[in-house]
Write a protein that holds these residues in place. Structure first.
Motif, PDB file in Angstrom:
ATOM      1  N   GLU A  41       0.823  -1.203   0.000  1.00  0.00           N
ATOM      2  CA  GLU A  41       0.000   0.000   0.000  1.00  0.00           C
ATOM      3  C   GLU A  41       0.864   1.262   0.000  1.00  0.00           C
ATOM      4  O   GLU A  41       2.026   1.233   0.381  1.00  0.00           O
ATOM      5  N   ASP A 209      -0.040  -2.323  -7.605  1.00  0.00           N
ATOM      6  CA  ASP A 209      -1.059  -2.983  -8.413  1.00  0.00           C
ATOM      7  C   ASP A 209      -0.654  -4.446  -8.660  1.00  0.00           C
ATOM      8  O   ASP A 209       0.331  -4.727  -9.330  1.00  0.00           O
ATOM      9  N   MET A 210      -1.428  -5.379  -8.093  1.00  0.00           N
ATOM     10  CA  MET A 210      -1.122  -6.806  -8.256  1.00  0.00           C
ATOM     11  C   MET A 210      -1.120  -7.226  -9.722  1.00  0.00           C
ATOM     12  O   MET A 210      -0.429  -8.173 -10.099  1.00  0.00           O
ATOM     13  N   ASP A 211      -1.907  -6.531 -10.564  1.00  0.00           N
ATOM     14  CA  ASP A 211      -1.903  -6.872 -11.990  1.00  0.00           C
ATOM     15  C   ASP A 211      -0.521  -6.670 -12.599  1.00  0.00           C
ATOM     16  O   ASP A 211      -0.112  -7.422 -13.481  1.00  0.00           O
ATOM     17  N   LEU A 249      -4.290  -8.471   0.294  1.00  0.00           N
ATOM     18  CA  LEU A 249      -4.113  -7.702  -0.949  1.00  0.00           C
ATOM     19  C   LEU A 249      -4.802  -8.412  -2.106  1.00  0.00           C
ATOM     20  O   LEU A 249      -5.469  -7.788  -2.935  1.00  0.00           O
ATOM     21  N   LEU A 250      -4.646  -9.726  -2.153  1.00  0.00           N
ATOM     22  CA  LEU A 250      -5.230 -10.486  -3.261  1.00  0.00           C
ATOM     23  C   LEU A 250      -6.746 -10.561  -3.132  1.00  0.00           C
ATOM     24  O   LEU A 250      -7.474 -10.469  -4.116  1.00  0.00           O
ATOM     25  N   LEU A 253      -9.097  -7.737  -4.456  1.00  0.00           N
ATOM     26  CA  LEU A 253      -9.015  -7.559  -5.898  1.00  0.00           C
ATOM     27  C   LEU A 253     -10.261  -8.050  -6.615  1.00  0.00           C
ATOM     28  O   LEU A 253     -10.171  -8.935  -7.440  1.00  0.00           O
ATOM     29  N   ASP A 255     -12.722  -8.456  -9.431  1.00  0.00           N
ATOM     30  CA  ASP A 255     -12.393  -8.199 -10.830  1.00  0.00           C
ATOM     31  C   ASP A 255     -12.984  -6.898 -11.349  1.00  0.00           C
ATOM     32  O   ASP A 255     -12.449  -6.280 -12.247  1.00  0.00           O
ATOM     33  N   HIS A 259      -9.038  -0.438 -12.055  1.00  0.00           N
ATOM     34  CA  HIS A 259      -7.602  -0.693 -12.115  1.00  0.00           C
ATOM     35  C   HIS A 259      -6.863   0.396 -11.335  1.00  0.00           C
ATOM     36  O   HIS A 259      -7.128   1.563 -11.492  1.00  0.00           O
ATOM     37  N   ARG A 262      -7.118  -0.309  -6.075  1.00  0.00           N
ATOM     38  CA  ARG A 262      -7.602  -1.490  -5.403  1.00  0.00           C
ATOM     39  C   ARG A 262      -7.096  -1.713  -3.989  1.00  0.00           C
ATOM     40  O   ARG A 262      -7.802  -2.250  -3.179  1.00  0.00           O
ATOM     41  N   LEU A 263      -5.847  -1.312  -3.710  1.00  0.00           N
ATOM     42  CA  LEU A 263      -5.299  -1.695  -2.421  1.00  0.00           C
ATOM     43  C   LEU A 263      -5.978  -0.959  -1.277  1.00  0.00           C
ATOM     44  O   LEU A 263      -5.796  -1.297  -0.122  1.00  0.00           O
TER      45      LEU A 263
END
Ligand SMILES: Nc1ncnc2c1ncn2[C@@H]1O[C@H](COP(=O)(O)OP(=O)(O)O)[C@@H](O)[C@H]1O
Ligand code: SF4
Ligand SMILES: [Mg+2]
Length: 317
Positions: A41, A209-211, A249-250, A253, A255, A259, A262-263
């Protein structure tokens, strides 16, 4: 020997209201030729970790570490001289990294001239070739342009070309796609992956961003409150996370979430950067916290090259 070998790094910044512990204990090993993601974060110490590697911490900041090495050299002594020769920065805001009143040709030439002993015509050809290497379709036109005449994605490619022009083989990319549209950001990530494959670069990719971790990185390290709490191959961190913070964190997310925004979805907030932390920093927010968590620093759990810090037994993860 890893290219970057950091053990127990801390960066404290003295302020009139007390020391800010921007980085409390970060350990980071980055192998040559990998893209290593650092995620957490906002306020977790990602940028300050990168700045410490670049030798760009605020005046008066104190750096301590058990090890703080780039290619075997101690960054506490060598960061200034390694920056711009071996280590380059790609920041979030390409417009701010470029001089608005100078043409791209002039700005590329300034960098090439500072690092290479080449006649003017050869420098111009080198500038065009580096811009082409970043996928810019018409380098000659770009060279004649000023920054405001280029899109954000084109500006970021120019910044990457400048970093390559220094001869740097290690790039710190600090949220390099955050200011870009999603599709343009994806192109910049693809470009970095291609440059890593073609030129043998190594990249420290800072992101929230996990993406970006999933799309672009080989390994990842998760930071929480200035500490590295989990590290490992991306598949392991994403598919079998060990630390409850990584799992949170995951889980944050969905969907459908926009974008990049998210965190923020984890309840609670990170501990204030001036406070002392006795046990696990995540304890106040952790759904699995036990009494020991707030009192004792968590031990390291190890599953091959995948490691994390938590009081929960390894098989609970
Ligand atoms: N120059 C500074 N003076 C005081 N505190 C700072 C300074 N720079 C960063 N910090 C603090 O250090 C912590 C880590 O910041 P930073 O590394 O920028 O986090 P991130 O990049 O993960 O969002 C934050 O609490 C931030 O407010
Ligand atoms: S040490 Fe305790 S509080 Fe910290 S992440 Fe593990 S279970 Fe949660
Ligand atoms: Mg940052």
């Amino acid at each position: 020997m890893p290219l970057i070998d950091i053990r127990d790094l801390s960066v404290s910044i003295p302020t009139p209201d007390g020391d800010v512990h921007a980085v409390r204990s970060v350990s980071l090993e980055i192998e040559r030729g990998e893209i290593h993601g650092v995620i957490g974060e906002s306020g977790c110490g990602k940028t300050m970790t990168g700045m410490a590697v670049l030798g760009l911490v605020p005046k008066g900041a104190r750096i301590t570490a058990e090890r703080f090495h780039f290619d075997g050299e101690d960054l506490r002594e060598k960061a200034q001289s390694l920056r711009g020769r071996h280590i380059g920065l790609i920041s979030q805001d390409p417009a701010a990294a470029l001089n608005p009143v100078l043409s791209i040709a002039r700005q590329m030439d300034d960098v090439i001239r500072a690092h290479r002993d080449l006649p003017r015509k050869a420098r111009r050809a080198e500038a065009a070739s580096l811009l082409a290497a970043t996928g810019l379709p018409d380098p000659e036109r770009v060279l004649k342009s000023y920054p405001h005449q280029l899109s954000g994605g084109m500006q970021q490619r120019v910044v990457i070309a400048q970093a390559l022009a220094t001869g740097a083989d290690f790039l710190i990319a600090d949220e390099p796609t955050t200011a870009l549209d999603v599709s343009v950001g994806a192109q910049v990530l693809a470009l970095l992956r291609r440059l890593v494959a073609e030129r043998g670069l190594t990249v420290l990719m800072i992101t929230h961003d996990m993406d970006v971790i999933a799309e672009a990185c080989d390994r990842a390290t998760v930071l929480y409150a200035g500490r590295s709490v989990e590290t490992g191959p991306v598949e392991a961190v994403l598919n079998r996370p060990g630390h409850p913070y990584t799992r949170a964190l995951l889980a944050a997310l969905p969907d459908a979430a926009p974008h990049g925004a998210r965190l923020a979805a984890i309840e609670g907030s990170i501990p204030p950067p001036r406070s002392a932390i006795a046990g696990c920093a995540f304890a106040p927010r952790c759904p699995q916290a036990m009494p020991v968590c707030a009192a004792e620093p968590p031990p390291e759990r190890v599953r091959g090259t995948h490691r994390w810090l938590c009081h929960l037994p390894e098989d609970a993860a």
